[in-house]
Design an enzyme around this catalytic site. Structure first.
Site, PDB file in Angstrom:
ATOM      1  N   CYS A   2       5.791  14.649   3.964  1.00  0.00           N
ATOM      2  CA  CYS A   2       5.980  15.536   4.958  1.00  0.00           C
ATOM      3  C   CYS A   2       7.645  16.395   3.337  1.00  0.00           C
ATOM      4  CB  CYS A   2       7.159  15.959   6.187  1.00  0.00           C
ATOM      5  SG  CYS A   2       5.763  15.045   7.484  1.00  0.00           S
ATOM      6  N   ARG A  27       3.623  18.096  -0.555  1.00  0.00           N
ATOM      7  CA  ARG A  27       3.881  16.522   0.200  1.00  0.00           C
ATOM      8  C   ARG A  27       3.558  16.468   1.202  1.00  0.00           C
ATOM      9  NH1 ARG A  27       8.890  14.509  -1.542  1.00  0.00           N
ATOM     10  NH2 ARG A  27       8.833  13.534   0.184  1.00  0.00           N
ATOM     11  N   TRP A  73       2.765  16.368   6.585  1.00  0.00           N
ATOM     12  CA  TRP A  73       1.472  15.710   6.437  1.00  0.00           C
ATOM     13  C   TRP A  73       1.440  14.880   7.888  1.00  0.00           C
ATOM     14  CZ3 TRP A  73      -0.077  10.430   6.677  1.00  0.00           C
ATOM     15  CH2 TRP A  73      -1.303  10.163   6.242  1.00  0.00           C
ATOM     16  N   ASN A  99      11.201  13.660   8.283  1.00  0.00           N
ATOM     17  CA  ASN A  99       9.770  12.950   7.447  1.00  0.00           C
ATOM     18  C   ASN A  99      10.424  11.631   7.454  1.00  0.00           C
ATOM     19  OD1 ASN A  99       8.325  12.019   5.337  1.00  0.00           O
ATOM     20  ND2 ASN A  99       9.290  12.630   4.147  1.00  0.00           N
ATOM     21  N   GLY A 100       9.024  11.098   8.118  1.00  0.00           N
ATOM     22  CA  GLY A 100       9.285   9.657   7.838  1.00  0.00           C
ATOM     23  C   GLY A 100       7.963   9.196   9.468  1.00  0.00           C
ATOM     24  N   GLU A 485      -9.947   3.915 -11.659  1.00  0.00           N
ATOM     25  CA  GLU A 485      -8.921   5.198 -11.798  1.00  0.00           C
ATOM     26  C   GLU A 485      -9.762   6.718 -11.849  1.00  0.00           C
ATOM     27  OE1 GLU A 485      -5.314   8.176 -11.920  1.00  0.00           O
ATOM     28  OE2 GLU A 485      -6.087   5.829 -10.891  1.00  0.00           O
ATOM     29  N   LYS A 489     -10.416   9.018  -8.947  1.00  0.00           N
ATOM     30  CA  LYS A 489     -10.087  10.697  -9.076  1.00  0.00           C
ATOM     31  C   LYS A 489     -10.960  11.251  -8.434  1.00  0.00           C
ATOM     32  CE  LYS A 489      -6.082  11.234 -10.638  1.00  0.00           C
ATOM     33  NZ  LYS A 489      -5.696  10.132  -9.909  1.00  0.00           N
ATOM     34  N   GLU A 492     -10.976  11.468  -4.904  1.00  0.00           N
ATOM     35  CA  GLU A 492      -9.523  12.047  -3.814  1.00  0.00           C
ATOM     36  C   GLU A 492      -9.515  13.113  -3.988  1.00  0.00           C
ATOM     37  OE1 GLU A 492      -5.017  10.257  -5.266  1.00  0.00           O
ATOM     38  OE2 GLU A 492      -6.918  10.721  -7.185  1.00  0.00           O
ATOM     39  N   HIS A 508     -24.430  -8.107 -10.418  1.00  0.00           N
ATOM     40  CA  HIS A 508     -24.040  -8.806  -8.830  1.00  0.00           C
ATOM     41  C   HIS A 508     -23.524  -7.861  -7.884  1.00  0.00           C
ATOM     42  CE1 HIS A 508     -22.971 -12.198 -11.021  1.00  0.00           C
ATOM     43  NE2 HIS A 508     -22.571 -11.831 -12.411  1.00  0.00           N
ATOM     44  N   LYS A 607       1.661  13.694  -1.857  1.00  0.00           N
ATOM     45  CA  LYS A 607       1.428  13.132  -3.086  1.00  0.00           C
ATOM     46  C   LYS A 607       2.521  11.859  -2.849  1.00  0.00           C
ATOM     47  CE  LYS A 607       1.827  14.300  -7.427  1.00  0.00           C
ATOM     48  NZ  LYS A 607       0.907  14.003  -8.442  1.00  0.00           N
TER      49      LYS A 607
END
Length: 612
Positions: A2, A27, A73, A99-100, A485, A489, A492, A508, A607
């Site tokens: 947050c 955030r 968040w 936050n937490g 990666e 992306k 996301e 496979h 983030k």
């Protein structure tokens, strides 16, 4: 996860808080709220983005000169108006943002319920706040004293700002395993979960340490105390962050700006560390522990998400160039699986924010085993930077887009220089190869700029892929982590299901998925595996898959079979990920944009992952 901002001073607090929340929205953006303090307390909070909170408040005249703001968040409780922060205590006197995660909140809540407390929200934050109220009322304590007692009872991570409406000239803050920064102005004081809401007003900050309490008093300034109630003498640092770095600079999205910044950010990462004319690489943090690096029998690299992918490239680099065994670990798994850590092992921690909760917890575990911890972070003054024995900043500047781009290339650049340095020290690189690789790495910023010129072609390819729901990314050797990666992306920011695989593993299992509805991105810049990658492409085409091939200049054979060929400059194979990742970033961006997705703030993501 947050965003926190607080202010006390001579300015109208509302403008400071709202501007700060806009800077912090990366955030968290499930809900937002502000509390304003003068002779009374005024509270506004709303589900949705900061702009929705701003619309909700409208043109009301708000003159208070102290307050706090929060962008959330969600962890405990769904995103809605009631669960949004700030929260108010039962008696209506205390207000807090957090936050937490408070891990023992359910036990604390049951005890408070037995003592007559009621709860409006589903959050652990309201439990935490009412616990503080209980101590304050029972013991007749001032706010900092009540907070100190409550902190002894809570288990978990927190960064909080709290105020008592009966004393509106004081804000109190505390942190444990979640960042808080105090800004020092002229007769005004700021607090933020990072420096972004502060830099507009001051460049002087105090990075709070774990278990510290900060008292921001309008009349008496800032006092920092530790868990034993001892007054501390904090170090006031100057930050170099510029406000223009937090703006889009003419780009439609922060992510696109950050993709295009990479020629500069990679160059900044190399500055003063690599000299291709004189032929040397120097990293101050590694120089300090040169003997330990040279004698290390093993390097362990820990990271999460994109940083883990950078670590995988680091594994290839260190084993190839320095001939030292490397293990790459998800930081969350490293903490919980009771790993074998020996004294003298090198643990490299990679994190853009320097606040990643899993990585921090893993480092605290391995530190107790006698390992040397080397940090690769972007955020100056961050928790990981302070916990490590040594380290290097990647100097990529603030990354606002949730999907990491320039931080990834900064991390890979730093790891490339570290592997070159160690290979040279250990004598595993011949002098001629060492000089040649330095020369090749020095060209990368210019070559990234050249690679960015394929954007118009990628826009067209993106238009062909917007209706697909699945995708595969294939790579070999150094480009296998780039496949991971690239797939991440796409997932996301466009919400298309994508998976990255070593190209040889396609047979496979994943080959069963390939048909005319499955685009396959093949990273085919490796000269050492060119023929094998060509075979993989032919296998995809035999099953009617669409192939998007990323190749080095002049790769004519693949052109005969791939549906789309994206050519990028040729470089030494160890540095190919720094170029091959650029088209995957642009492809994800333009697909997401065409699909109408929120590129900078993708759903369910934040983030900086500061909670487990």
């Amino acid at each position: 996860m947050c965003g926190i901002v607080g202010y006390i001073g001579h300015r109208p607090a509302y403008q400071v808080l709202m501007q700060g929340l806009k800077q912090l929205e990366y955030r968290g953006y499930d809900s937002a709220g502000v509390a304003l303090l003068n002779s009374t307390m005024t509270l506004f909070k709303k589900k949705g983005k900061v702009s929705q909170l701003e619309d909700f408040i409208g043109d009301q005249k708000l003159t208070a000169t102290a307050g706090m703001g929060h962008t959330r968040w969600a962890t405990h409780g769904e995103p809605n108006d009631i669960n949004a922060h700030p929260h108010v205590s039962n008696n209506g006197n205390l207000v807090m943002i957090h936050n937490g995660i408070i891990e023992n909140y359910s036990v604390l809540k049951e005890a408070l319920l037995r003592n007559g407390f009621t709860f409006k929200s589903e959050t652990d934050t309201e439990v935490f706040l009412n616990l503080i109220e209980a101590f304050q009322d029972k013991e007749n304590l001032d706010l900092p004293e009540a907070l100190s007692l409550a902190l002894d009872k809570v288990v978990g991570a927190y960064a909080i700002v709290i105020a008592d409406k009966r004393n509106p000239d004081v804000l109190v803050a505390a942190r444990k395993q979640s960042p808080l920064v105090v800004g020092m102005g002229e007769n005004e004081y700021f607090i933020g979960s990072d420096a972004t809401p502060i830099v507009r007003y001051t460049n002087k900050v105090i990075y709070m340490k774990d278990d510290e309490i900060a008292i921001l008093d309008r009349h008496n300034g800032v006092t920092i105390k530790n868990s034993k109630n001892q007054v501390q003498k904090p170090r006031i640092e100057e930050i170099s962050l510029k406000i223009e770095e937090l703006e889009k600079g003419g780009y439609e999205h922060f992510m696109l700006k950050e993709i295009h910044q990479q020629p500069q950010t990679v160059s900044d990462c190399m500055r003063g560390r690599l000299n291709d004319v004189e032929g040397w690489v120097k990293l101050g943090g590694m120089e300090e522990y040169a003997v330990q690096f040279e004698n290390a029998q093993r390097i362990i690299i820990a990271g999460c998400g994109t940083s883990w992918h950078a670590g995988l490239i680091g594994e290839y680099l260190f084993e190839d160039l320095a001939r030292v065994p490397v293990e790459v670990e998800y930081a969350s798994e490293l903490r919980y699986r009771n790993p074998v850590i020996r004294e003298g092992d090198i643990v490299m921690a990679i994190s853009q924010s320097g606040e990643t909760a899993d990585t921090l917890a893993a480092l605290e575990h391995v530190k107790s085993k006698g390992a040397i911890i080397y940090g690769v972070v972007n955020a100056v003054g961050s928790s990981i930077a302070r916990l490590t024995d040594a380290g290097s900043y990647i100097h990529s500047g603030p990354e606002i887009g949730v999907a990491s781009t320039k931080a990834f290339t900064g991390q890979v650049t730093l790891l490339s220089m570290a592997a070159l340095w160690l290979g040279h020290r250990k004598g595993t690189l011949s002098h001629s190869r060492y000089r040649n690789l330095i020369s090749e790495l020095a060209k990368i910023p210019e070559q990234i700029a050249e690679t960015l010129k394929v954007e118009d072609q990628i826009k067209y390819i993106a238009s062909e892929m917007t209706d697909y729901n699945n995708s595969l990314y294939l790579g070999r050797g150094y480009n296998f982590p780039v496949a991971l990666e690239g797939a991440l992306k796409l997932k996301e920011i466009s919400y298309i299901h994508a998976e990255g695989y070593p190209a040889a593993e396609m047979k496979h299992g994943p080959i069963a998925l390939i048909d005319e509805h499955m685009p396959v991105v093949v990273l085919a810049t490796n000269q050492s595996a060119y023929d094998k990658l060509l075979s993989n492409i032919m296998e995809v085409k035999a099953r009617k898959g669409t192939v998007i091939a990323i190749v080095s200049n002049g790769a004519k054979e693949i052109r005969k079979f791939a549906d789309h060929v994206i050519e990028i400059p040729t470089t030494a194979e160890p540095f190919s990920p720094l170029l091959s990742v650029i088209p995957t970033q642009l492809l994800s961006y333009h697909i997401a944009r065409l699909r109408g997705c929120n590129v900078d703030q993708p759903r369910n993501l934040a983030k900086s992952v500061t909670v487990e």
